[in-house]
Design a protein around this motif. Structure first.
Motif, PDB file in Angstrom:
ATOM      1  N   ARG A  38       0.938  -1.238   0.050  1.00 48.54           N
ATOM      2  CA  ARG A  38       0.142  -0.154  -0.090  1.00 48.54           C
ATOM      3  C   ARG A  38       0.862   1.308  -0.070  1.00 48.54           C
ATOM      4  O   ARG A  38       0.912   1.888   0.707  1.00 48.54           O
ATOM      5  N   TYR A  39       1.670   1.418  -0.933  1.00 57.59           N
ATOM      6  CA  TYR A  39       2.630   2.523  -0.876  1.00 57.59           C
ATOM      7  C   TYR A  39       1.775   3.839  -1.400  1.00 57.59           C
ATOM      8  O   TYR A  39       2.114   5.050  -1.069  1.00 57.59           O
ATOM      9  N   ALA A  40       1.226   3.582  -2.578  1.00 52.70           N
ATOM     10  CA  ALA A  40       0.320   4.455  -3.409  1.00 52.70           C
ATOM     11  C   ALA A  40      -0.757   5.386  -2.529  1.00 52.70           C
ATOM     12  O   ALA A  40      -1.245   4.880  -1.668  1.00 52.70           O
ATOM     13  N   ALA A  41      -0.611   6.820  -2.718  1.00 50.22           N
ATOM     14  CA  ALA A  41      -1.412   7.780  -2.162  1.00 50.22           C
ATOM     15  C   ALA A  41      -2.994   7.268  -2.069  1.00 50.22           C
ATOM     16  O   ALA A  41      -3.547   7.568  -1.167  1.00 50.22           O
ATOM     17  N   ASP A  42      -3.502   6.823  -3.081  1.00 46.94           N
ATOM     18  CA  ASP A  42      -4.886   6.602  -3.214  1.00 46.94           C
ATOM     19  C   ASP A  42      -5.223   4.870  -2.814  1.00 46.94           C
ATOM     20  O   ASP A  42      -6.007   4.563  -3.185  1.00 46.94           O
ATOM     21  N   SER A  43      -4.087   4.311  -2.039  1.00 43.69           N
ATOM     22  CA  SER A  43      -4.469   2.887  -1.504  1.00 43.69           C
ATOM     23  C   SER A  43      -5.657   2.830  -0.758  1.00 43.69           C
ATOM     24  O   SER A  43      -6.006   4.012   0.116  1.00 43.69           O
ATOM     25  N   TYR A  44      -6.015   1.889  -0.390  1.00 45.54           N
ATOM     26  CA  TYR A  44      -7.431   1.591   0.724  1.00 45.54           C
ATOM     27  C   TYR A  44      -6.923   2.107   1.937  1.00 45.54           C
ATOM     28  O   TYR A  44      -5.756   1.743   2.310  1.00 45.54           O
ATOM     29  N   LYS A  45      -7.839   2.344   2.770  1.00 43.50           N
ATOM     30  CA  LYS A  45      -7.551   2.994   4.140  1.00 43.50           C
ATOM     31  C   LYS A  45      -7.296   1.861   5.036  1.00 43.50           C
ATOM     32  O   LYS A  45      -8.092   0.887   5.091  1.00 43.50           O
ATOM     33  N   ILE A  46      -6.457   1.922   6.084  1.00 46.61           N
ATOM     34  CA  ILE A  46      -6.296   1.157   7.254  1.00 46.61           C
ATOM     35  C   ILE A  46      -5.990   1.971   8.239  1.00 46.61           C
ATOM     36  O   ILE A  46      -5.213   2.967   8.288  1.00 46.61           O
ATOM     37  N   HIS A  47      -6.779   1.966   9.415  1.00 47.99           N
ATOM     38  CA  HIS A  47      -6.827   3.002  10.558  1.00 47.99           C
ATOM     39  C   HIS A  47      -5.481   3.305  11.103  1.00 47.99           C
ATOM     40  O   HIS A  47      -4.657   2.352  11.419  1.00 47.99           O
ATOM     41  N   ARG A  48      -4.836   4.392  11.020  1.00 46.19           N
ATOM     42  CA  ARG A  48      -3.700   4.961  11.724  1.00 46.19           C
ATOM     43  C   ARG A  48      -2.552   4.476  10.591  1.00 46.19           C
ATOM     44  O   ARG A  48      -1.450   4.564  11.444  1.00 46.19           O
ATOM     45  N   ARG A  49      -2.689   4.206   9.706  1.00 52.06           N
ATOM     46  CA  ARG A  49      -1.622   3.738   8.769  1.00 52.06           C
ATOM     47  C   ARG A  49      -1.947   4.246   7.353  1.00 52.06           C
ATOM     48  O   ARG A  49      -1.915   3.601   6.238  1.00 52.06           O
ATOM     49  N   PRO A  50      -1.748   5.685   7.353  1.00 51.83           N
ATOM     50  CA  PRO A  50      -2.175   6.142   6.062  1.00 51.83           C
ATOM     51  C   PRO A  50      -0.942   5.906   5.169  1.00 51.83           C
ATOM     52  O   PRO A  50       0.239   5.484   5.460  1.00 51.83           O
ATOM     53  N   ALA A  51      -1.213   5.616   3.741  1.00 52.50           N
ATOM     54  CA  ALA A  51      -0.325   5.378   2.843  1.00 52.50           C
ATOM     55  C   ALA A  51       1.164   6.155   2.604  1.00 52.50           C
ATOM     56  O   ALA A  51       0.767   7.278   2.805  1.00 52.50           O
ATOM     57  N   PRO A  52       2.358   5.636   2.737  1.00 51.21           N
ATOM     58  CA  PRO A  52       3.463   6.446   2.792  1.00 51.21           C
ATOM     59  C   PRO A  52       3.393   7.529   1.808  1.00 51.21           C
ATOM     60  O   PRO A  52       3.788   8.759   2.020  1.00 51.21           O
ATOM     61  N   ASP A  53       3.230   7.150   0.199  1.00 51.09           N
ATOM     62  CA  ASP A  53       3.148   8.428  -0.376  1.00 51.09           C
ATOM     63  C   ASP A  53       2.305   9.488  -0.191  1.00 51.09           C
ATOM     64  O   ASP A  53       2.655  10.613  -0.409  1.00 51.09           O
ATOM     65  N   LEU A  54       1.130   9.005   0.390  1.00 50.17           N
ATOM     66  CA  LEU A  54       0.162  10.268   0.961  1.00 50.17           C
ATOM     67  C   LEU A  54       1.101  11.242   1.930  1.00 50.17           C
ATOM     68  O   LEU A  54       0.963  12.507   1.627  1.00 50.17           O
ATOM     69  N   CYS A  55       1.598  10.485   2.944  1.00 48.58           N
ATOM     70  CA  CYS A  55       2.478  11.363   3.678  1.00 48.58           C
ATOM     71  C   CYS A  55       3.672  11.893   3.183  1.00 48.58           C
ATOM     72  O   CYS A  55       3.737  13.305   3.539  1.00 48.58           O
ATOM     73  N   VAL A  56       4.183  11.550   2.307  1.00 42.50           N
ATOM     74  CA  VAL A  56       5.605  12.345   1.871  1.00 42.50           C
ATOM     75  C   VAL A  56       4.944  13.388   0.786  1.00 42.50           C
ATOM     76  O   VAL A  56       5.474  14.486   1.012  1.00 42.50           O
ATOM     77  N   GLU A  57       3.822  13.055   0.077  1.00 45.01           N
ATOM     78  CA  GLU A  57       3.360  14.161  -0.805  1.00 45.01           C
ATOM     79  C   GLU A  57       2.949  15.400   0.248  1.00 45.01           C
ATOM     80  O   GLU A  57       3.387  16.693  -0.227  1.00 45.01           O
ATOM     81  N   TYR A  58       2.253  15.203   1.110  1.00 44.86           N
ATOM     82  CA  TYR A  58       1.815  16.058   1.997  1.00 44.86           C
ATOM     83  C   TYR A  58       3.103  17.054   2.816  1.00 44.86           C
ATOM     84  O   TYR A  58       3.342  18.189   2.890  1.00 44.86           O
ATOM     85  N   CYS A  59       4.052  16.327   3.071  1.00 40.38           N
ATOM     86  CA  CYS A  59       5.381  16.822   3.798  1.00 40.38           C
ATOM     87  C   CYS A  59       6.158  17.585   2.545  1.00 40.38           C
ATOM     88  O   CYS A  59       6.298  18.602   3.191  1.00 40.38           O
ATOM     89  N   GLU A  60       6.093  17.207   1.546  1.00 42.42           N
ATOM     90  CA  GLU A  60       6.744  18.069   0.558  1.00 42.42           C
ATOM     91  C   GLU A  60       6.002  19.289   0.141  1.00 42.42           C
ATOM     92  O   GLU A  60       6.444  20.360   0.176  1.00 42.42           O
ATOM     93  N   GLU A  61       4.589  19.184   0.169  1.00 42.38           N
ATOM     94  CA  GLU A  61       3.820  20.204   0.073  1.00 42.38           C
ATOM     95  C   GLU A  61       4.153  21.574   1.117  1.00 42.38           C
ATOM     96  O   GLU A  61       3.979  22.594   0.941  1.00 42.38           O
ATOM     97  N   LYS A  62       4.053  20.926   2.382  1.00 43.54           N
ATOM     98  CA  LYS A  62       4.039  21.678   3.367  1.00 43.54           C
ATOM     99  C   LYS A  62       5.453  22.136   4.040  1.00 43.54           C
ATOM    100  O   LYS A  62       5.664  23.003   4.716  1.00 43.54           O
ATOM    101  N   GLY A  63       6.406  21.626   3.390  1.00 42.77           N
ATOM    102  CA  GLY A  63       7.897  22.066   3.815  1.00 42.77           C
ATOM    103  C   GLY A  63       8.141  21.366   4.862  1.00 42.77           C
ATOM    104  O   GLY A  63       9.134  22.161   5.982  1.00 42.77           O
ATOM    105  N   ILE A  64       7.736  20.329   5.266  1.00 45.43           N
ATOM    106  CA  ILE A  64       8.185  19.448   6.506  1.00 45.43           C
ATOM    107  C   ILE A  64       8.833  18.077   6.281  1.00 45.43           C
ATOM    108  O   ILE A  64       8.705  17.868   5.087  1.00 45.43           O
ATOM    109  N   LEU A  65       9.530  17.622   7.147  1.00 40.79           N
ATOM    110  CA  LEU A  65      10.414  16.320   6.772  1.00 40.79           C
ATOM    111  C   LEU A  65       9.753  15.239   7.265  1.00 40.79           C
ATOM    112  O   LEU A  65       9.381  15.131   8.434  1.00 40.79           O
TER     113      LEU A  65
END
Length: 467
Positions: free
Chosen positions: A135-162
């Motif tokens: 489940r790497y891709a941002a549009d992967s199906y949901k599992i509670h408290r386990r957001p897909a890594p791509d979703l997290c990385v994209e958010y971090c890049e957008e907001k300037g956090i590491l």
């Protein structure tokens, strides 16, 4: 005249903890939790605050010029810190995890306003619940408290956090489909996992946690044959360095700082690291958790006595001092500070404890990163069998409606006000200004024009800036 502090009357404290009046109970918790901090006034004055001044700040001389290189003499310039070199974060396990879009938007907004680093979940059990279907891709199906890594990385890049990866080898949360008793096949599949993660995320993460809580593996309900093998930790770091040759590799362990402070070089974590480094393990950074889980299973008033060592600044500094002797950067990887009840008084105590603990940690020269764990009340981890529920700790620093508690506001105040530098200065005849500030990124503003510069520990202390 020296103040003589009376020891706490434990019998009276126990009576207060048993009271049906919440204010009385919170007063008892405050007396217990703040006792060592209040008794350590000299420690804070003579060590903690001076260390913050010495190790978190540097001197800078800026020579301001126009486009032709001419010095801008006798001009007012305003400097303002816009980013910290020091990393202060939280896990980002609730990204887009709420049932309403309004809540998801609120979470996305507060996270980057309060933190500059995010711990991204890579627990194998939820990352690859079906073999060869990760489940790497941002549009992967949901599992509670386990957001897909791509979703997290994209958010971090957008907001300037590491983003930081948590974690590569953690045999506690592994998929059911693994052949857990086949050592050779387990190693092959772990190597496949490391290789896939490296191909996708190498160069995109601030750091990579390699192992997690290995000193506690004997207590895990689920584990593979690898856990019982003597050389598994060394194998894990060799495998990580093979696939992450240029990345920062972190070792992470559960709550042990006060223990190390008491047991010094004989403590299990110190000996564990010492043995791994002696065998050539490639460890770049030492992480240790600080979960004050009072209480995930029982009433807080019954177990508070077992957690008082985590409110002892001298033990904490001693323990971190021993770990710092390895010459590696340090990180508090997972922080939980409980709330002892509901309402203003309880929230204020949590904020006060956060203030004292963060001051202690921030003062340690080798410390580079502080990561709070569960940010939102009622959304923490709970075991399916109910044996442990982190929500009982009330360790969140945001209410369930995503408004900040006093502790969140205090954390933000520390890094945007107390540990923050801004000033209005006037250049001299050479167009120079000199100041001392916290390490990080800055802007200089003069006559309606703005230029960026950095004050970093390894950079020259004198710079020329065109504005």
């Amino acid at each position: 005249m020296e103040t003589v502090r009376k020891p706490l009357d434990k019998d009276r404290i126990k009576e207060m903890l048993a009271s049906e009046d919440q204010s009385t109970r919170i007063a008892a918790f405050r007396a217990l939790c703040m006792e060592k901090f209040e008794a350590a006034e000299e420690l804070f004055q003579n060590r903690v605050e001076p260390n913050i001044e010495k190790y978190r700040k540097g001197d800078m001389t800026l020579r301001l010029t126009d486009d032709k290189g001419n010095p801008l003499k006798n001009q007012k310039v305003r400097i303002n810190q816009i980013g910290h070199d020091f990393k202060y974060g939280a896990n980002i396990f609730l990204l887009d995890e709420f049932s309403t879009e309004e809540e998801n938007v609120k979470y996305r907004e507060f996270f980057h306003q309060y933190f500059n680093l995010a711990t991204v979940p890579f627990y194998w059990k939820e990352l690859e619940p079906e073999q060869d279907k990760p489940r790497y891709a941002a549009d992967s199906y949901k599992i509670h408290r386990r957001p897909a890594p791509d979703l997290c990385v994209e958010y971090c890049e957008e907001k300037g956090i590491l983003p930081k990866l948590h974690c590569l080898f953690y045999d506690k949360f592994i998929p059911d489909w693994l052949p857990k008793q086949d050592e050779a096949e387990m190693k092959r599949l772990y190597e496949k996992r490391f290789a896939e993660i490296a191909e996708r995320y190498k160069g995109k993460m601030y750091e990579f946690e390699v192992t997690n809580e290995l000193l506690d593996e004997w207590k895990w309900d689920a584990q593979s044959v690898l856990c019982s093998k003597r050389d598994t930790p060394l194998w894990a770091y060799e495998l990580a360095r093979k696939y992450f040759p240029e990345e920062t590799l972190v070792i992470n362990e559960s709550n042990r700082t006060p223990e190390i402070g008491e047991q010094d070089y004989r403590s299990p974590y110190f000996l564990f690291i010492d043995g791994l480094l002696a065998k050539g393990a490639s460890i770049d950074k030492i992480g240790i958790q600080n979960h004050i889980f009072c209480s995930t299973r029982f009433k807080q008033e019954d177990v508070i006595w077992n957690y008082l060592q985590y409110f002892d600044p001298e033990k904490l500094l001693n323990g971190l001092g021993y770990l710092a002797e390895f010459g590696k950067p340090l990180e508090i990887t997972e922080i939980t500070i409980p709330t002892f009840g509901e309402g203003e008084e309880a929230e204020q105590l949590q904020a006060d404890l956060l203030n004292r603990l963060y001051h202690v940690w921030f003062s340690v020269p080798a410390m580079e990163t502080l990561v709070y764990w569960n940010t939102v009340e009622g959304m923490a981890y709970r075991r399916p069998d109910g044996a442990s529920d982190e929500n009982r700790v009330r360790g969140g620093i945001f209410h369930r409606d995503l408004t900040p508690k006093k502790a969140a506001l205090e954390l933000k105040r520390l890094f945007t006000e107390e540990w923050h530098t801004e000033a209005e200065l006037t250049t001299d005849e050479n167009g120079e200004i000199t100041f001392r500030g916290f390490y990080g990124d800055y802007t200089a503003e003069m006559n309606g024009k703005t230029a960026k510069f950095g004050l970093h520990k390894k950079d020259p202390s004198a710079q020329e800036l065109k504005i």
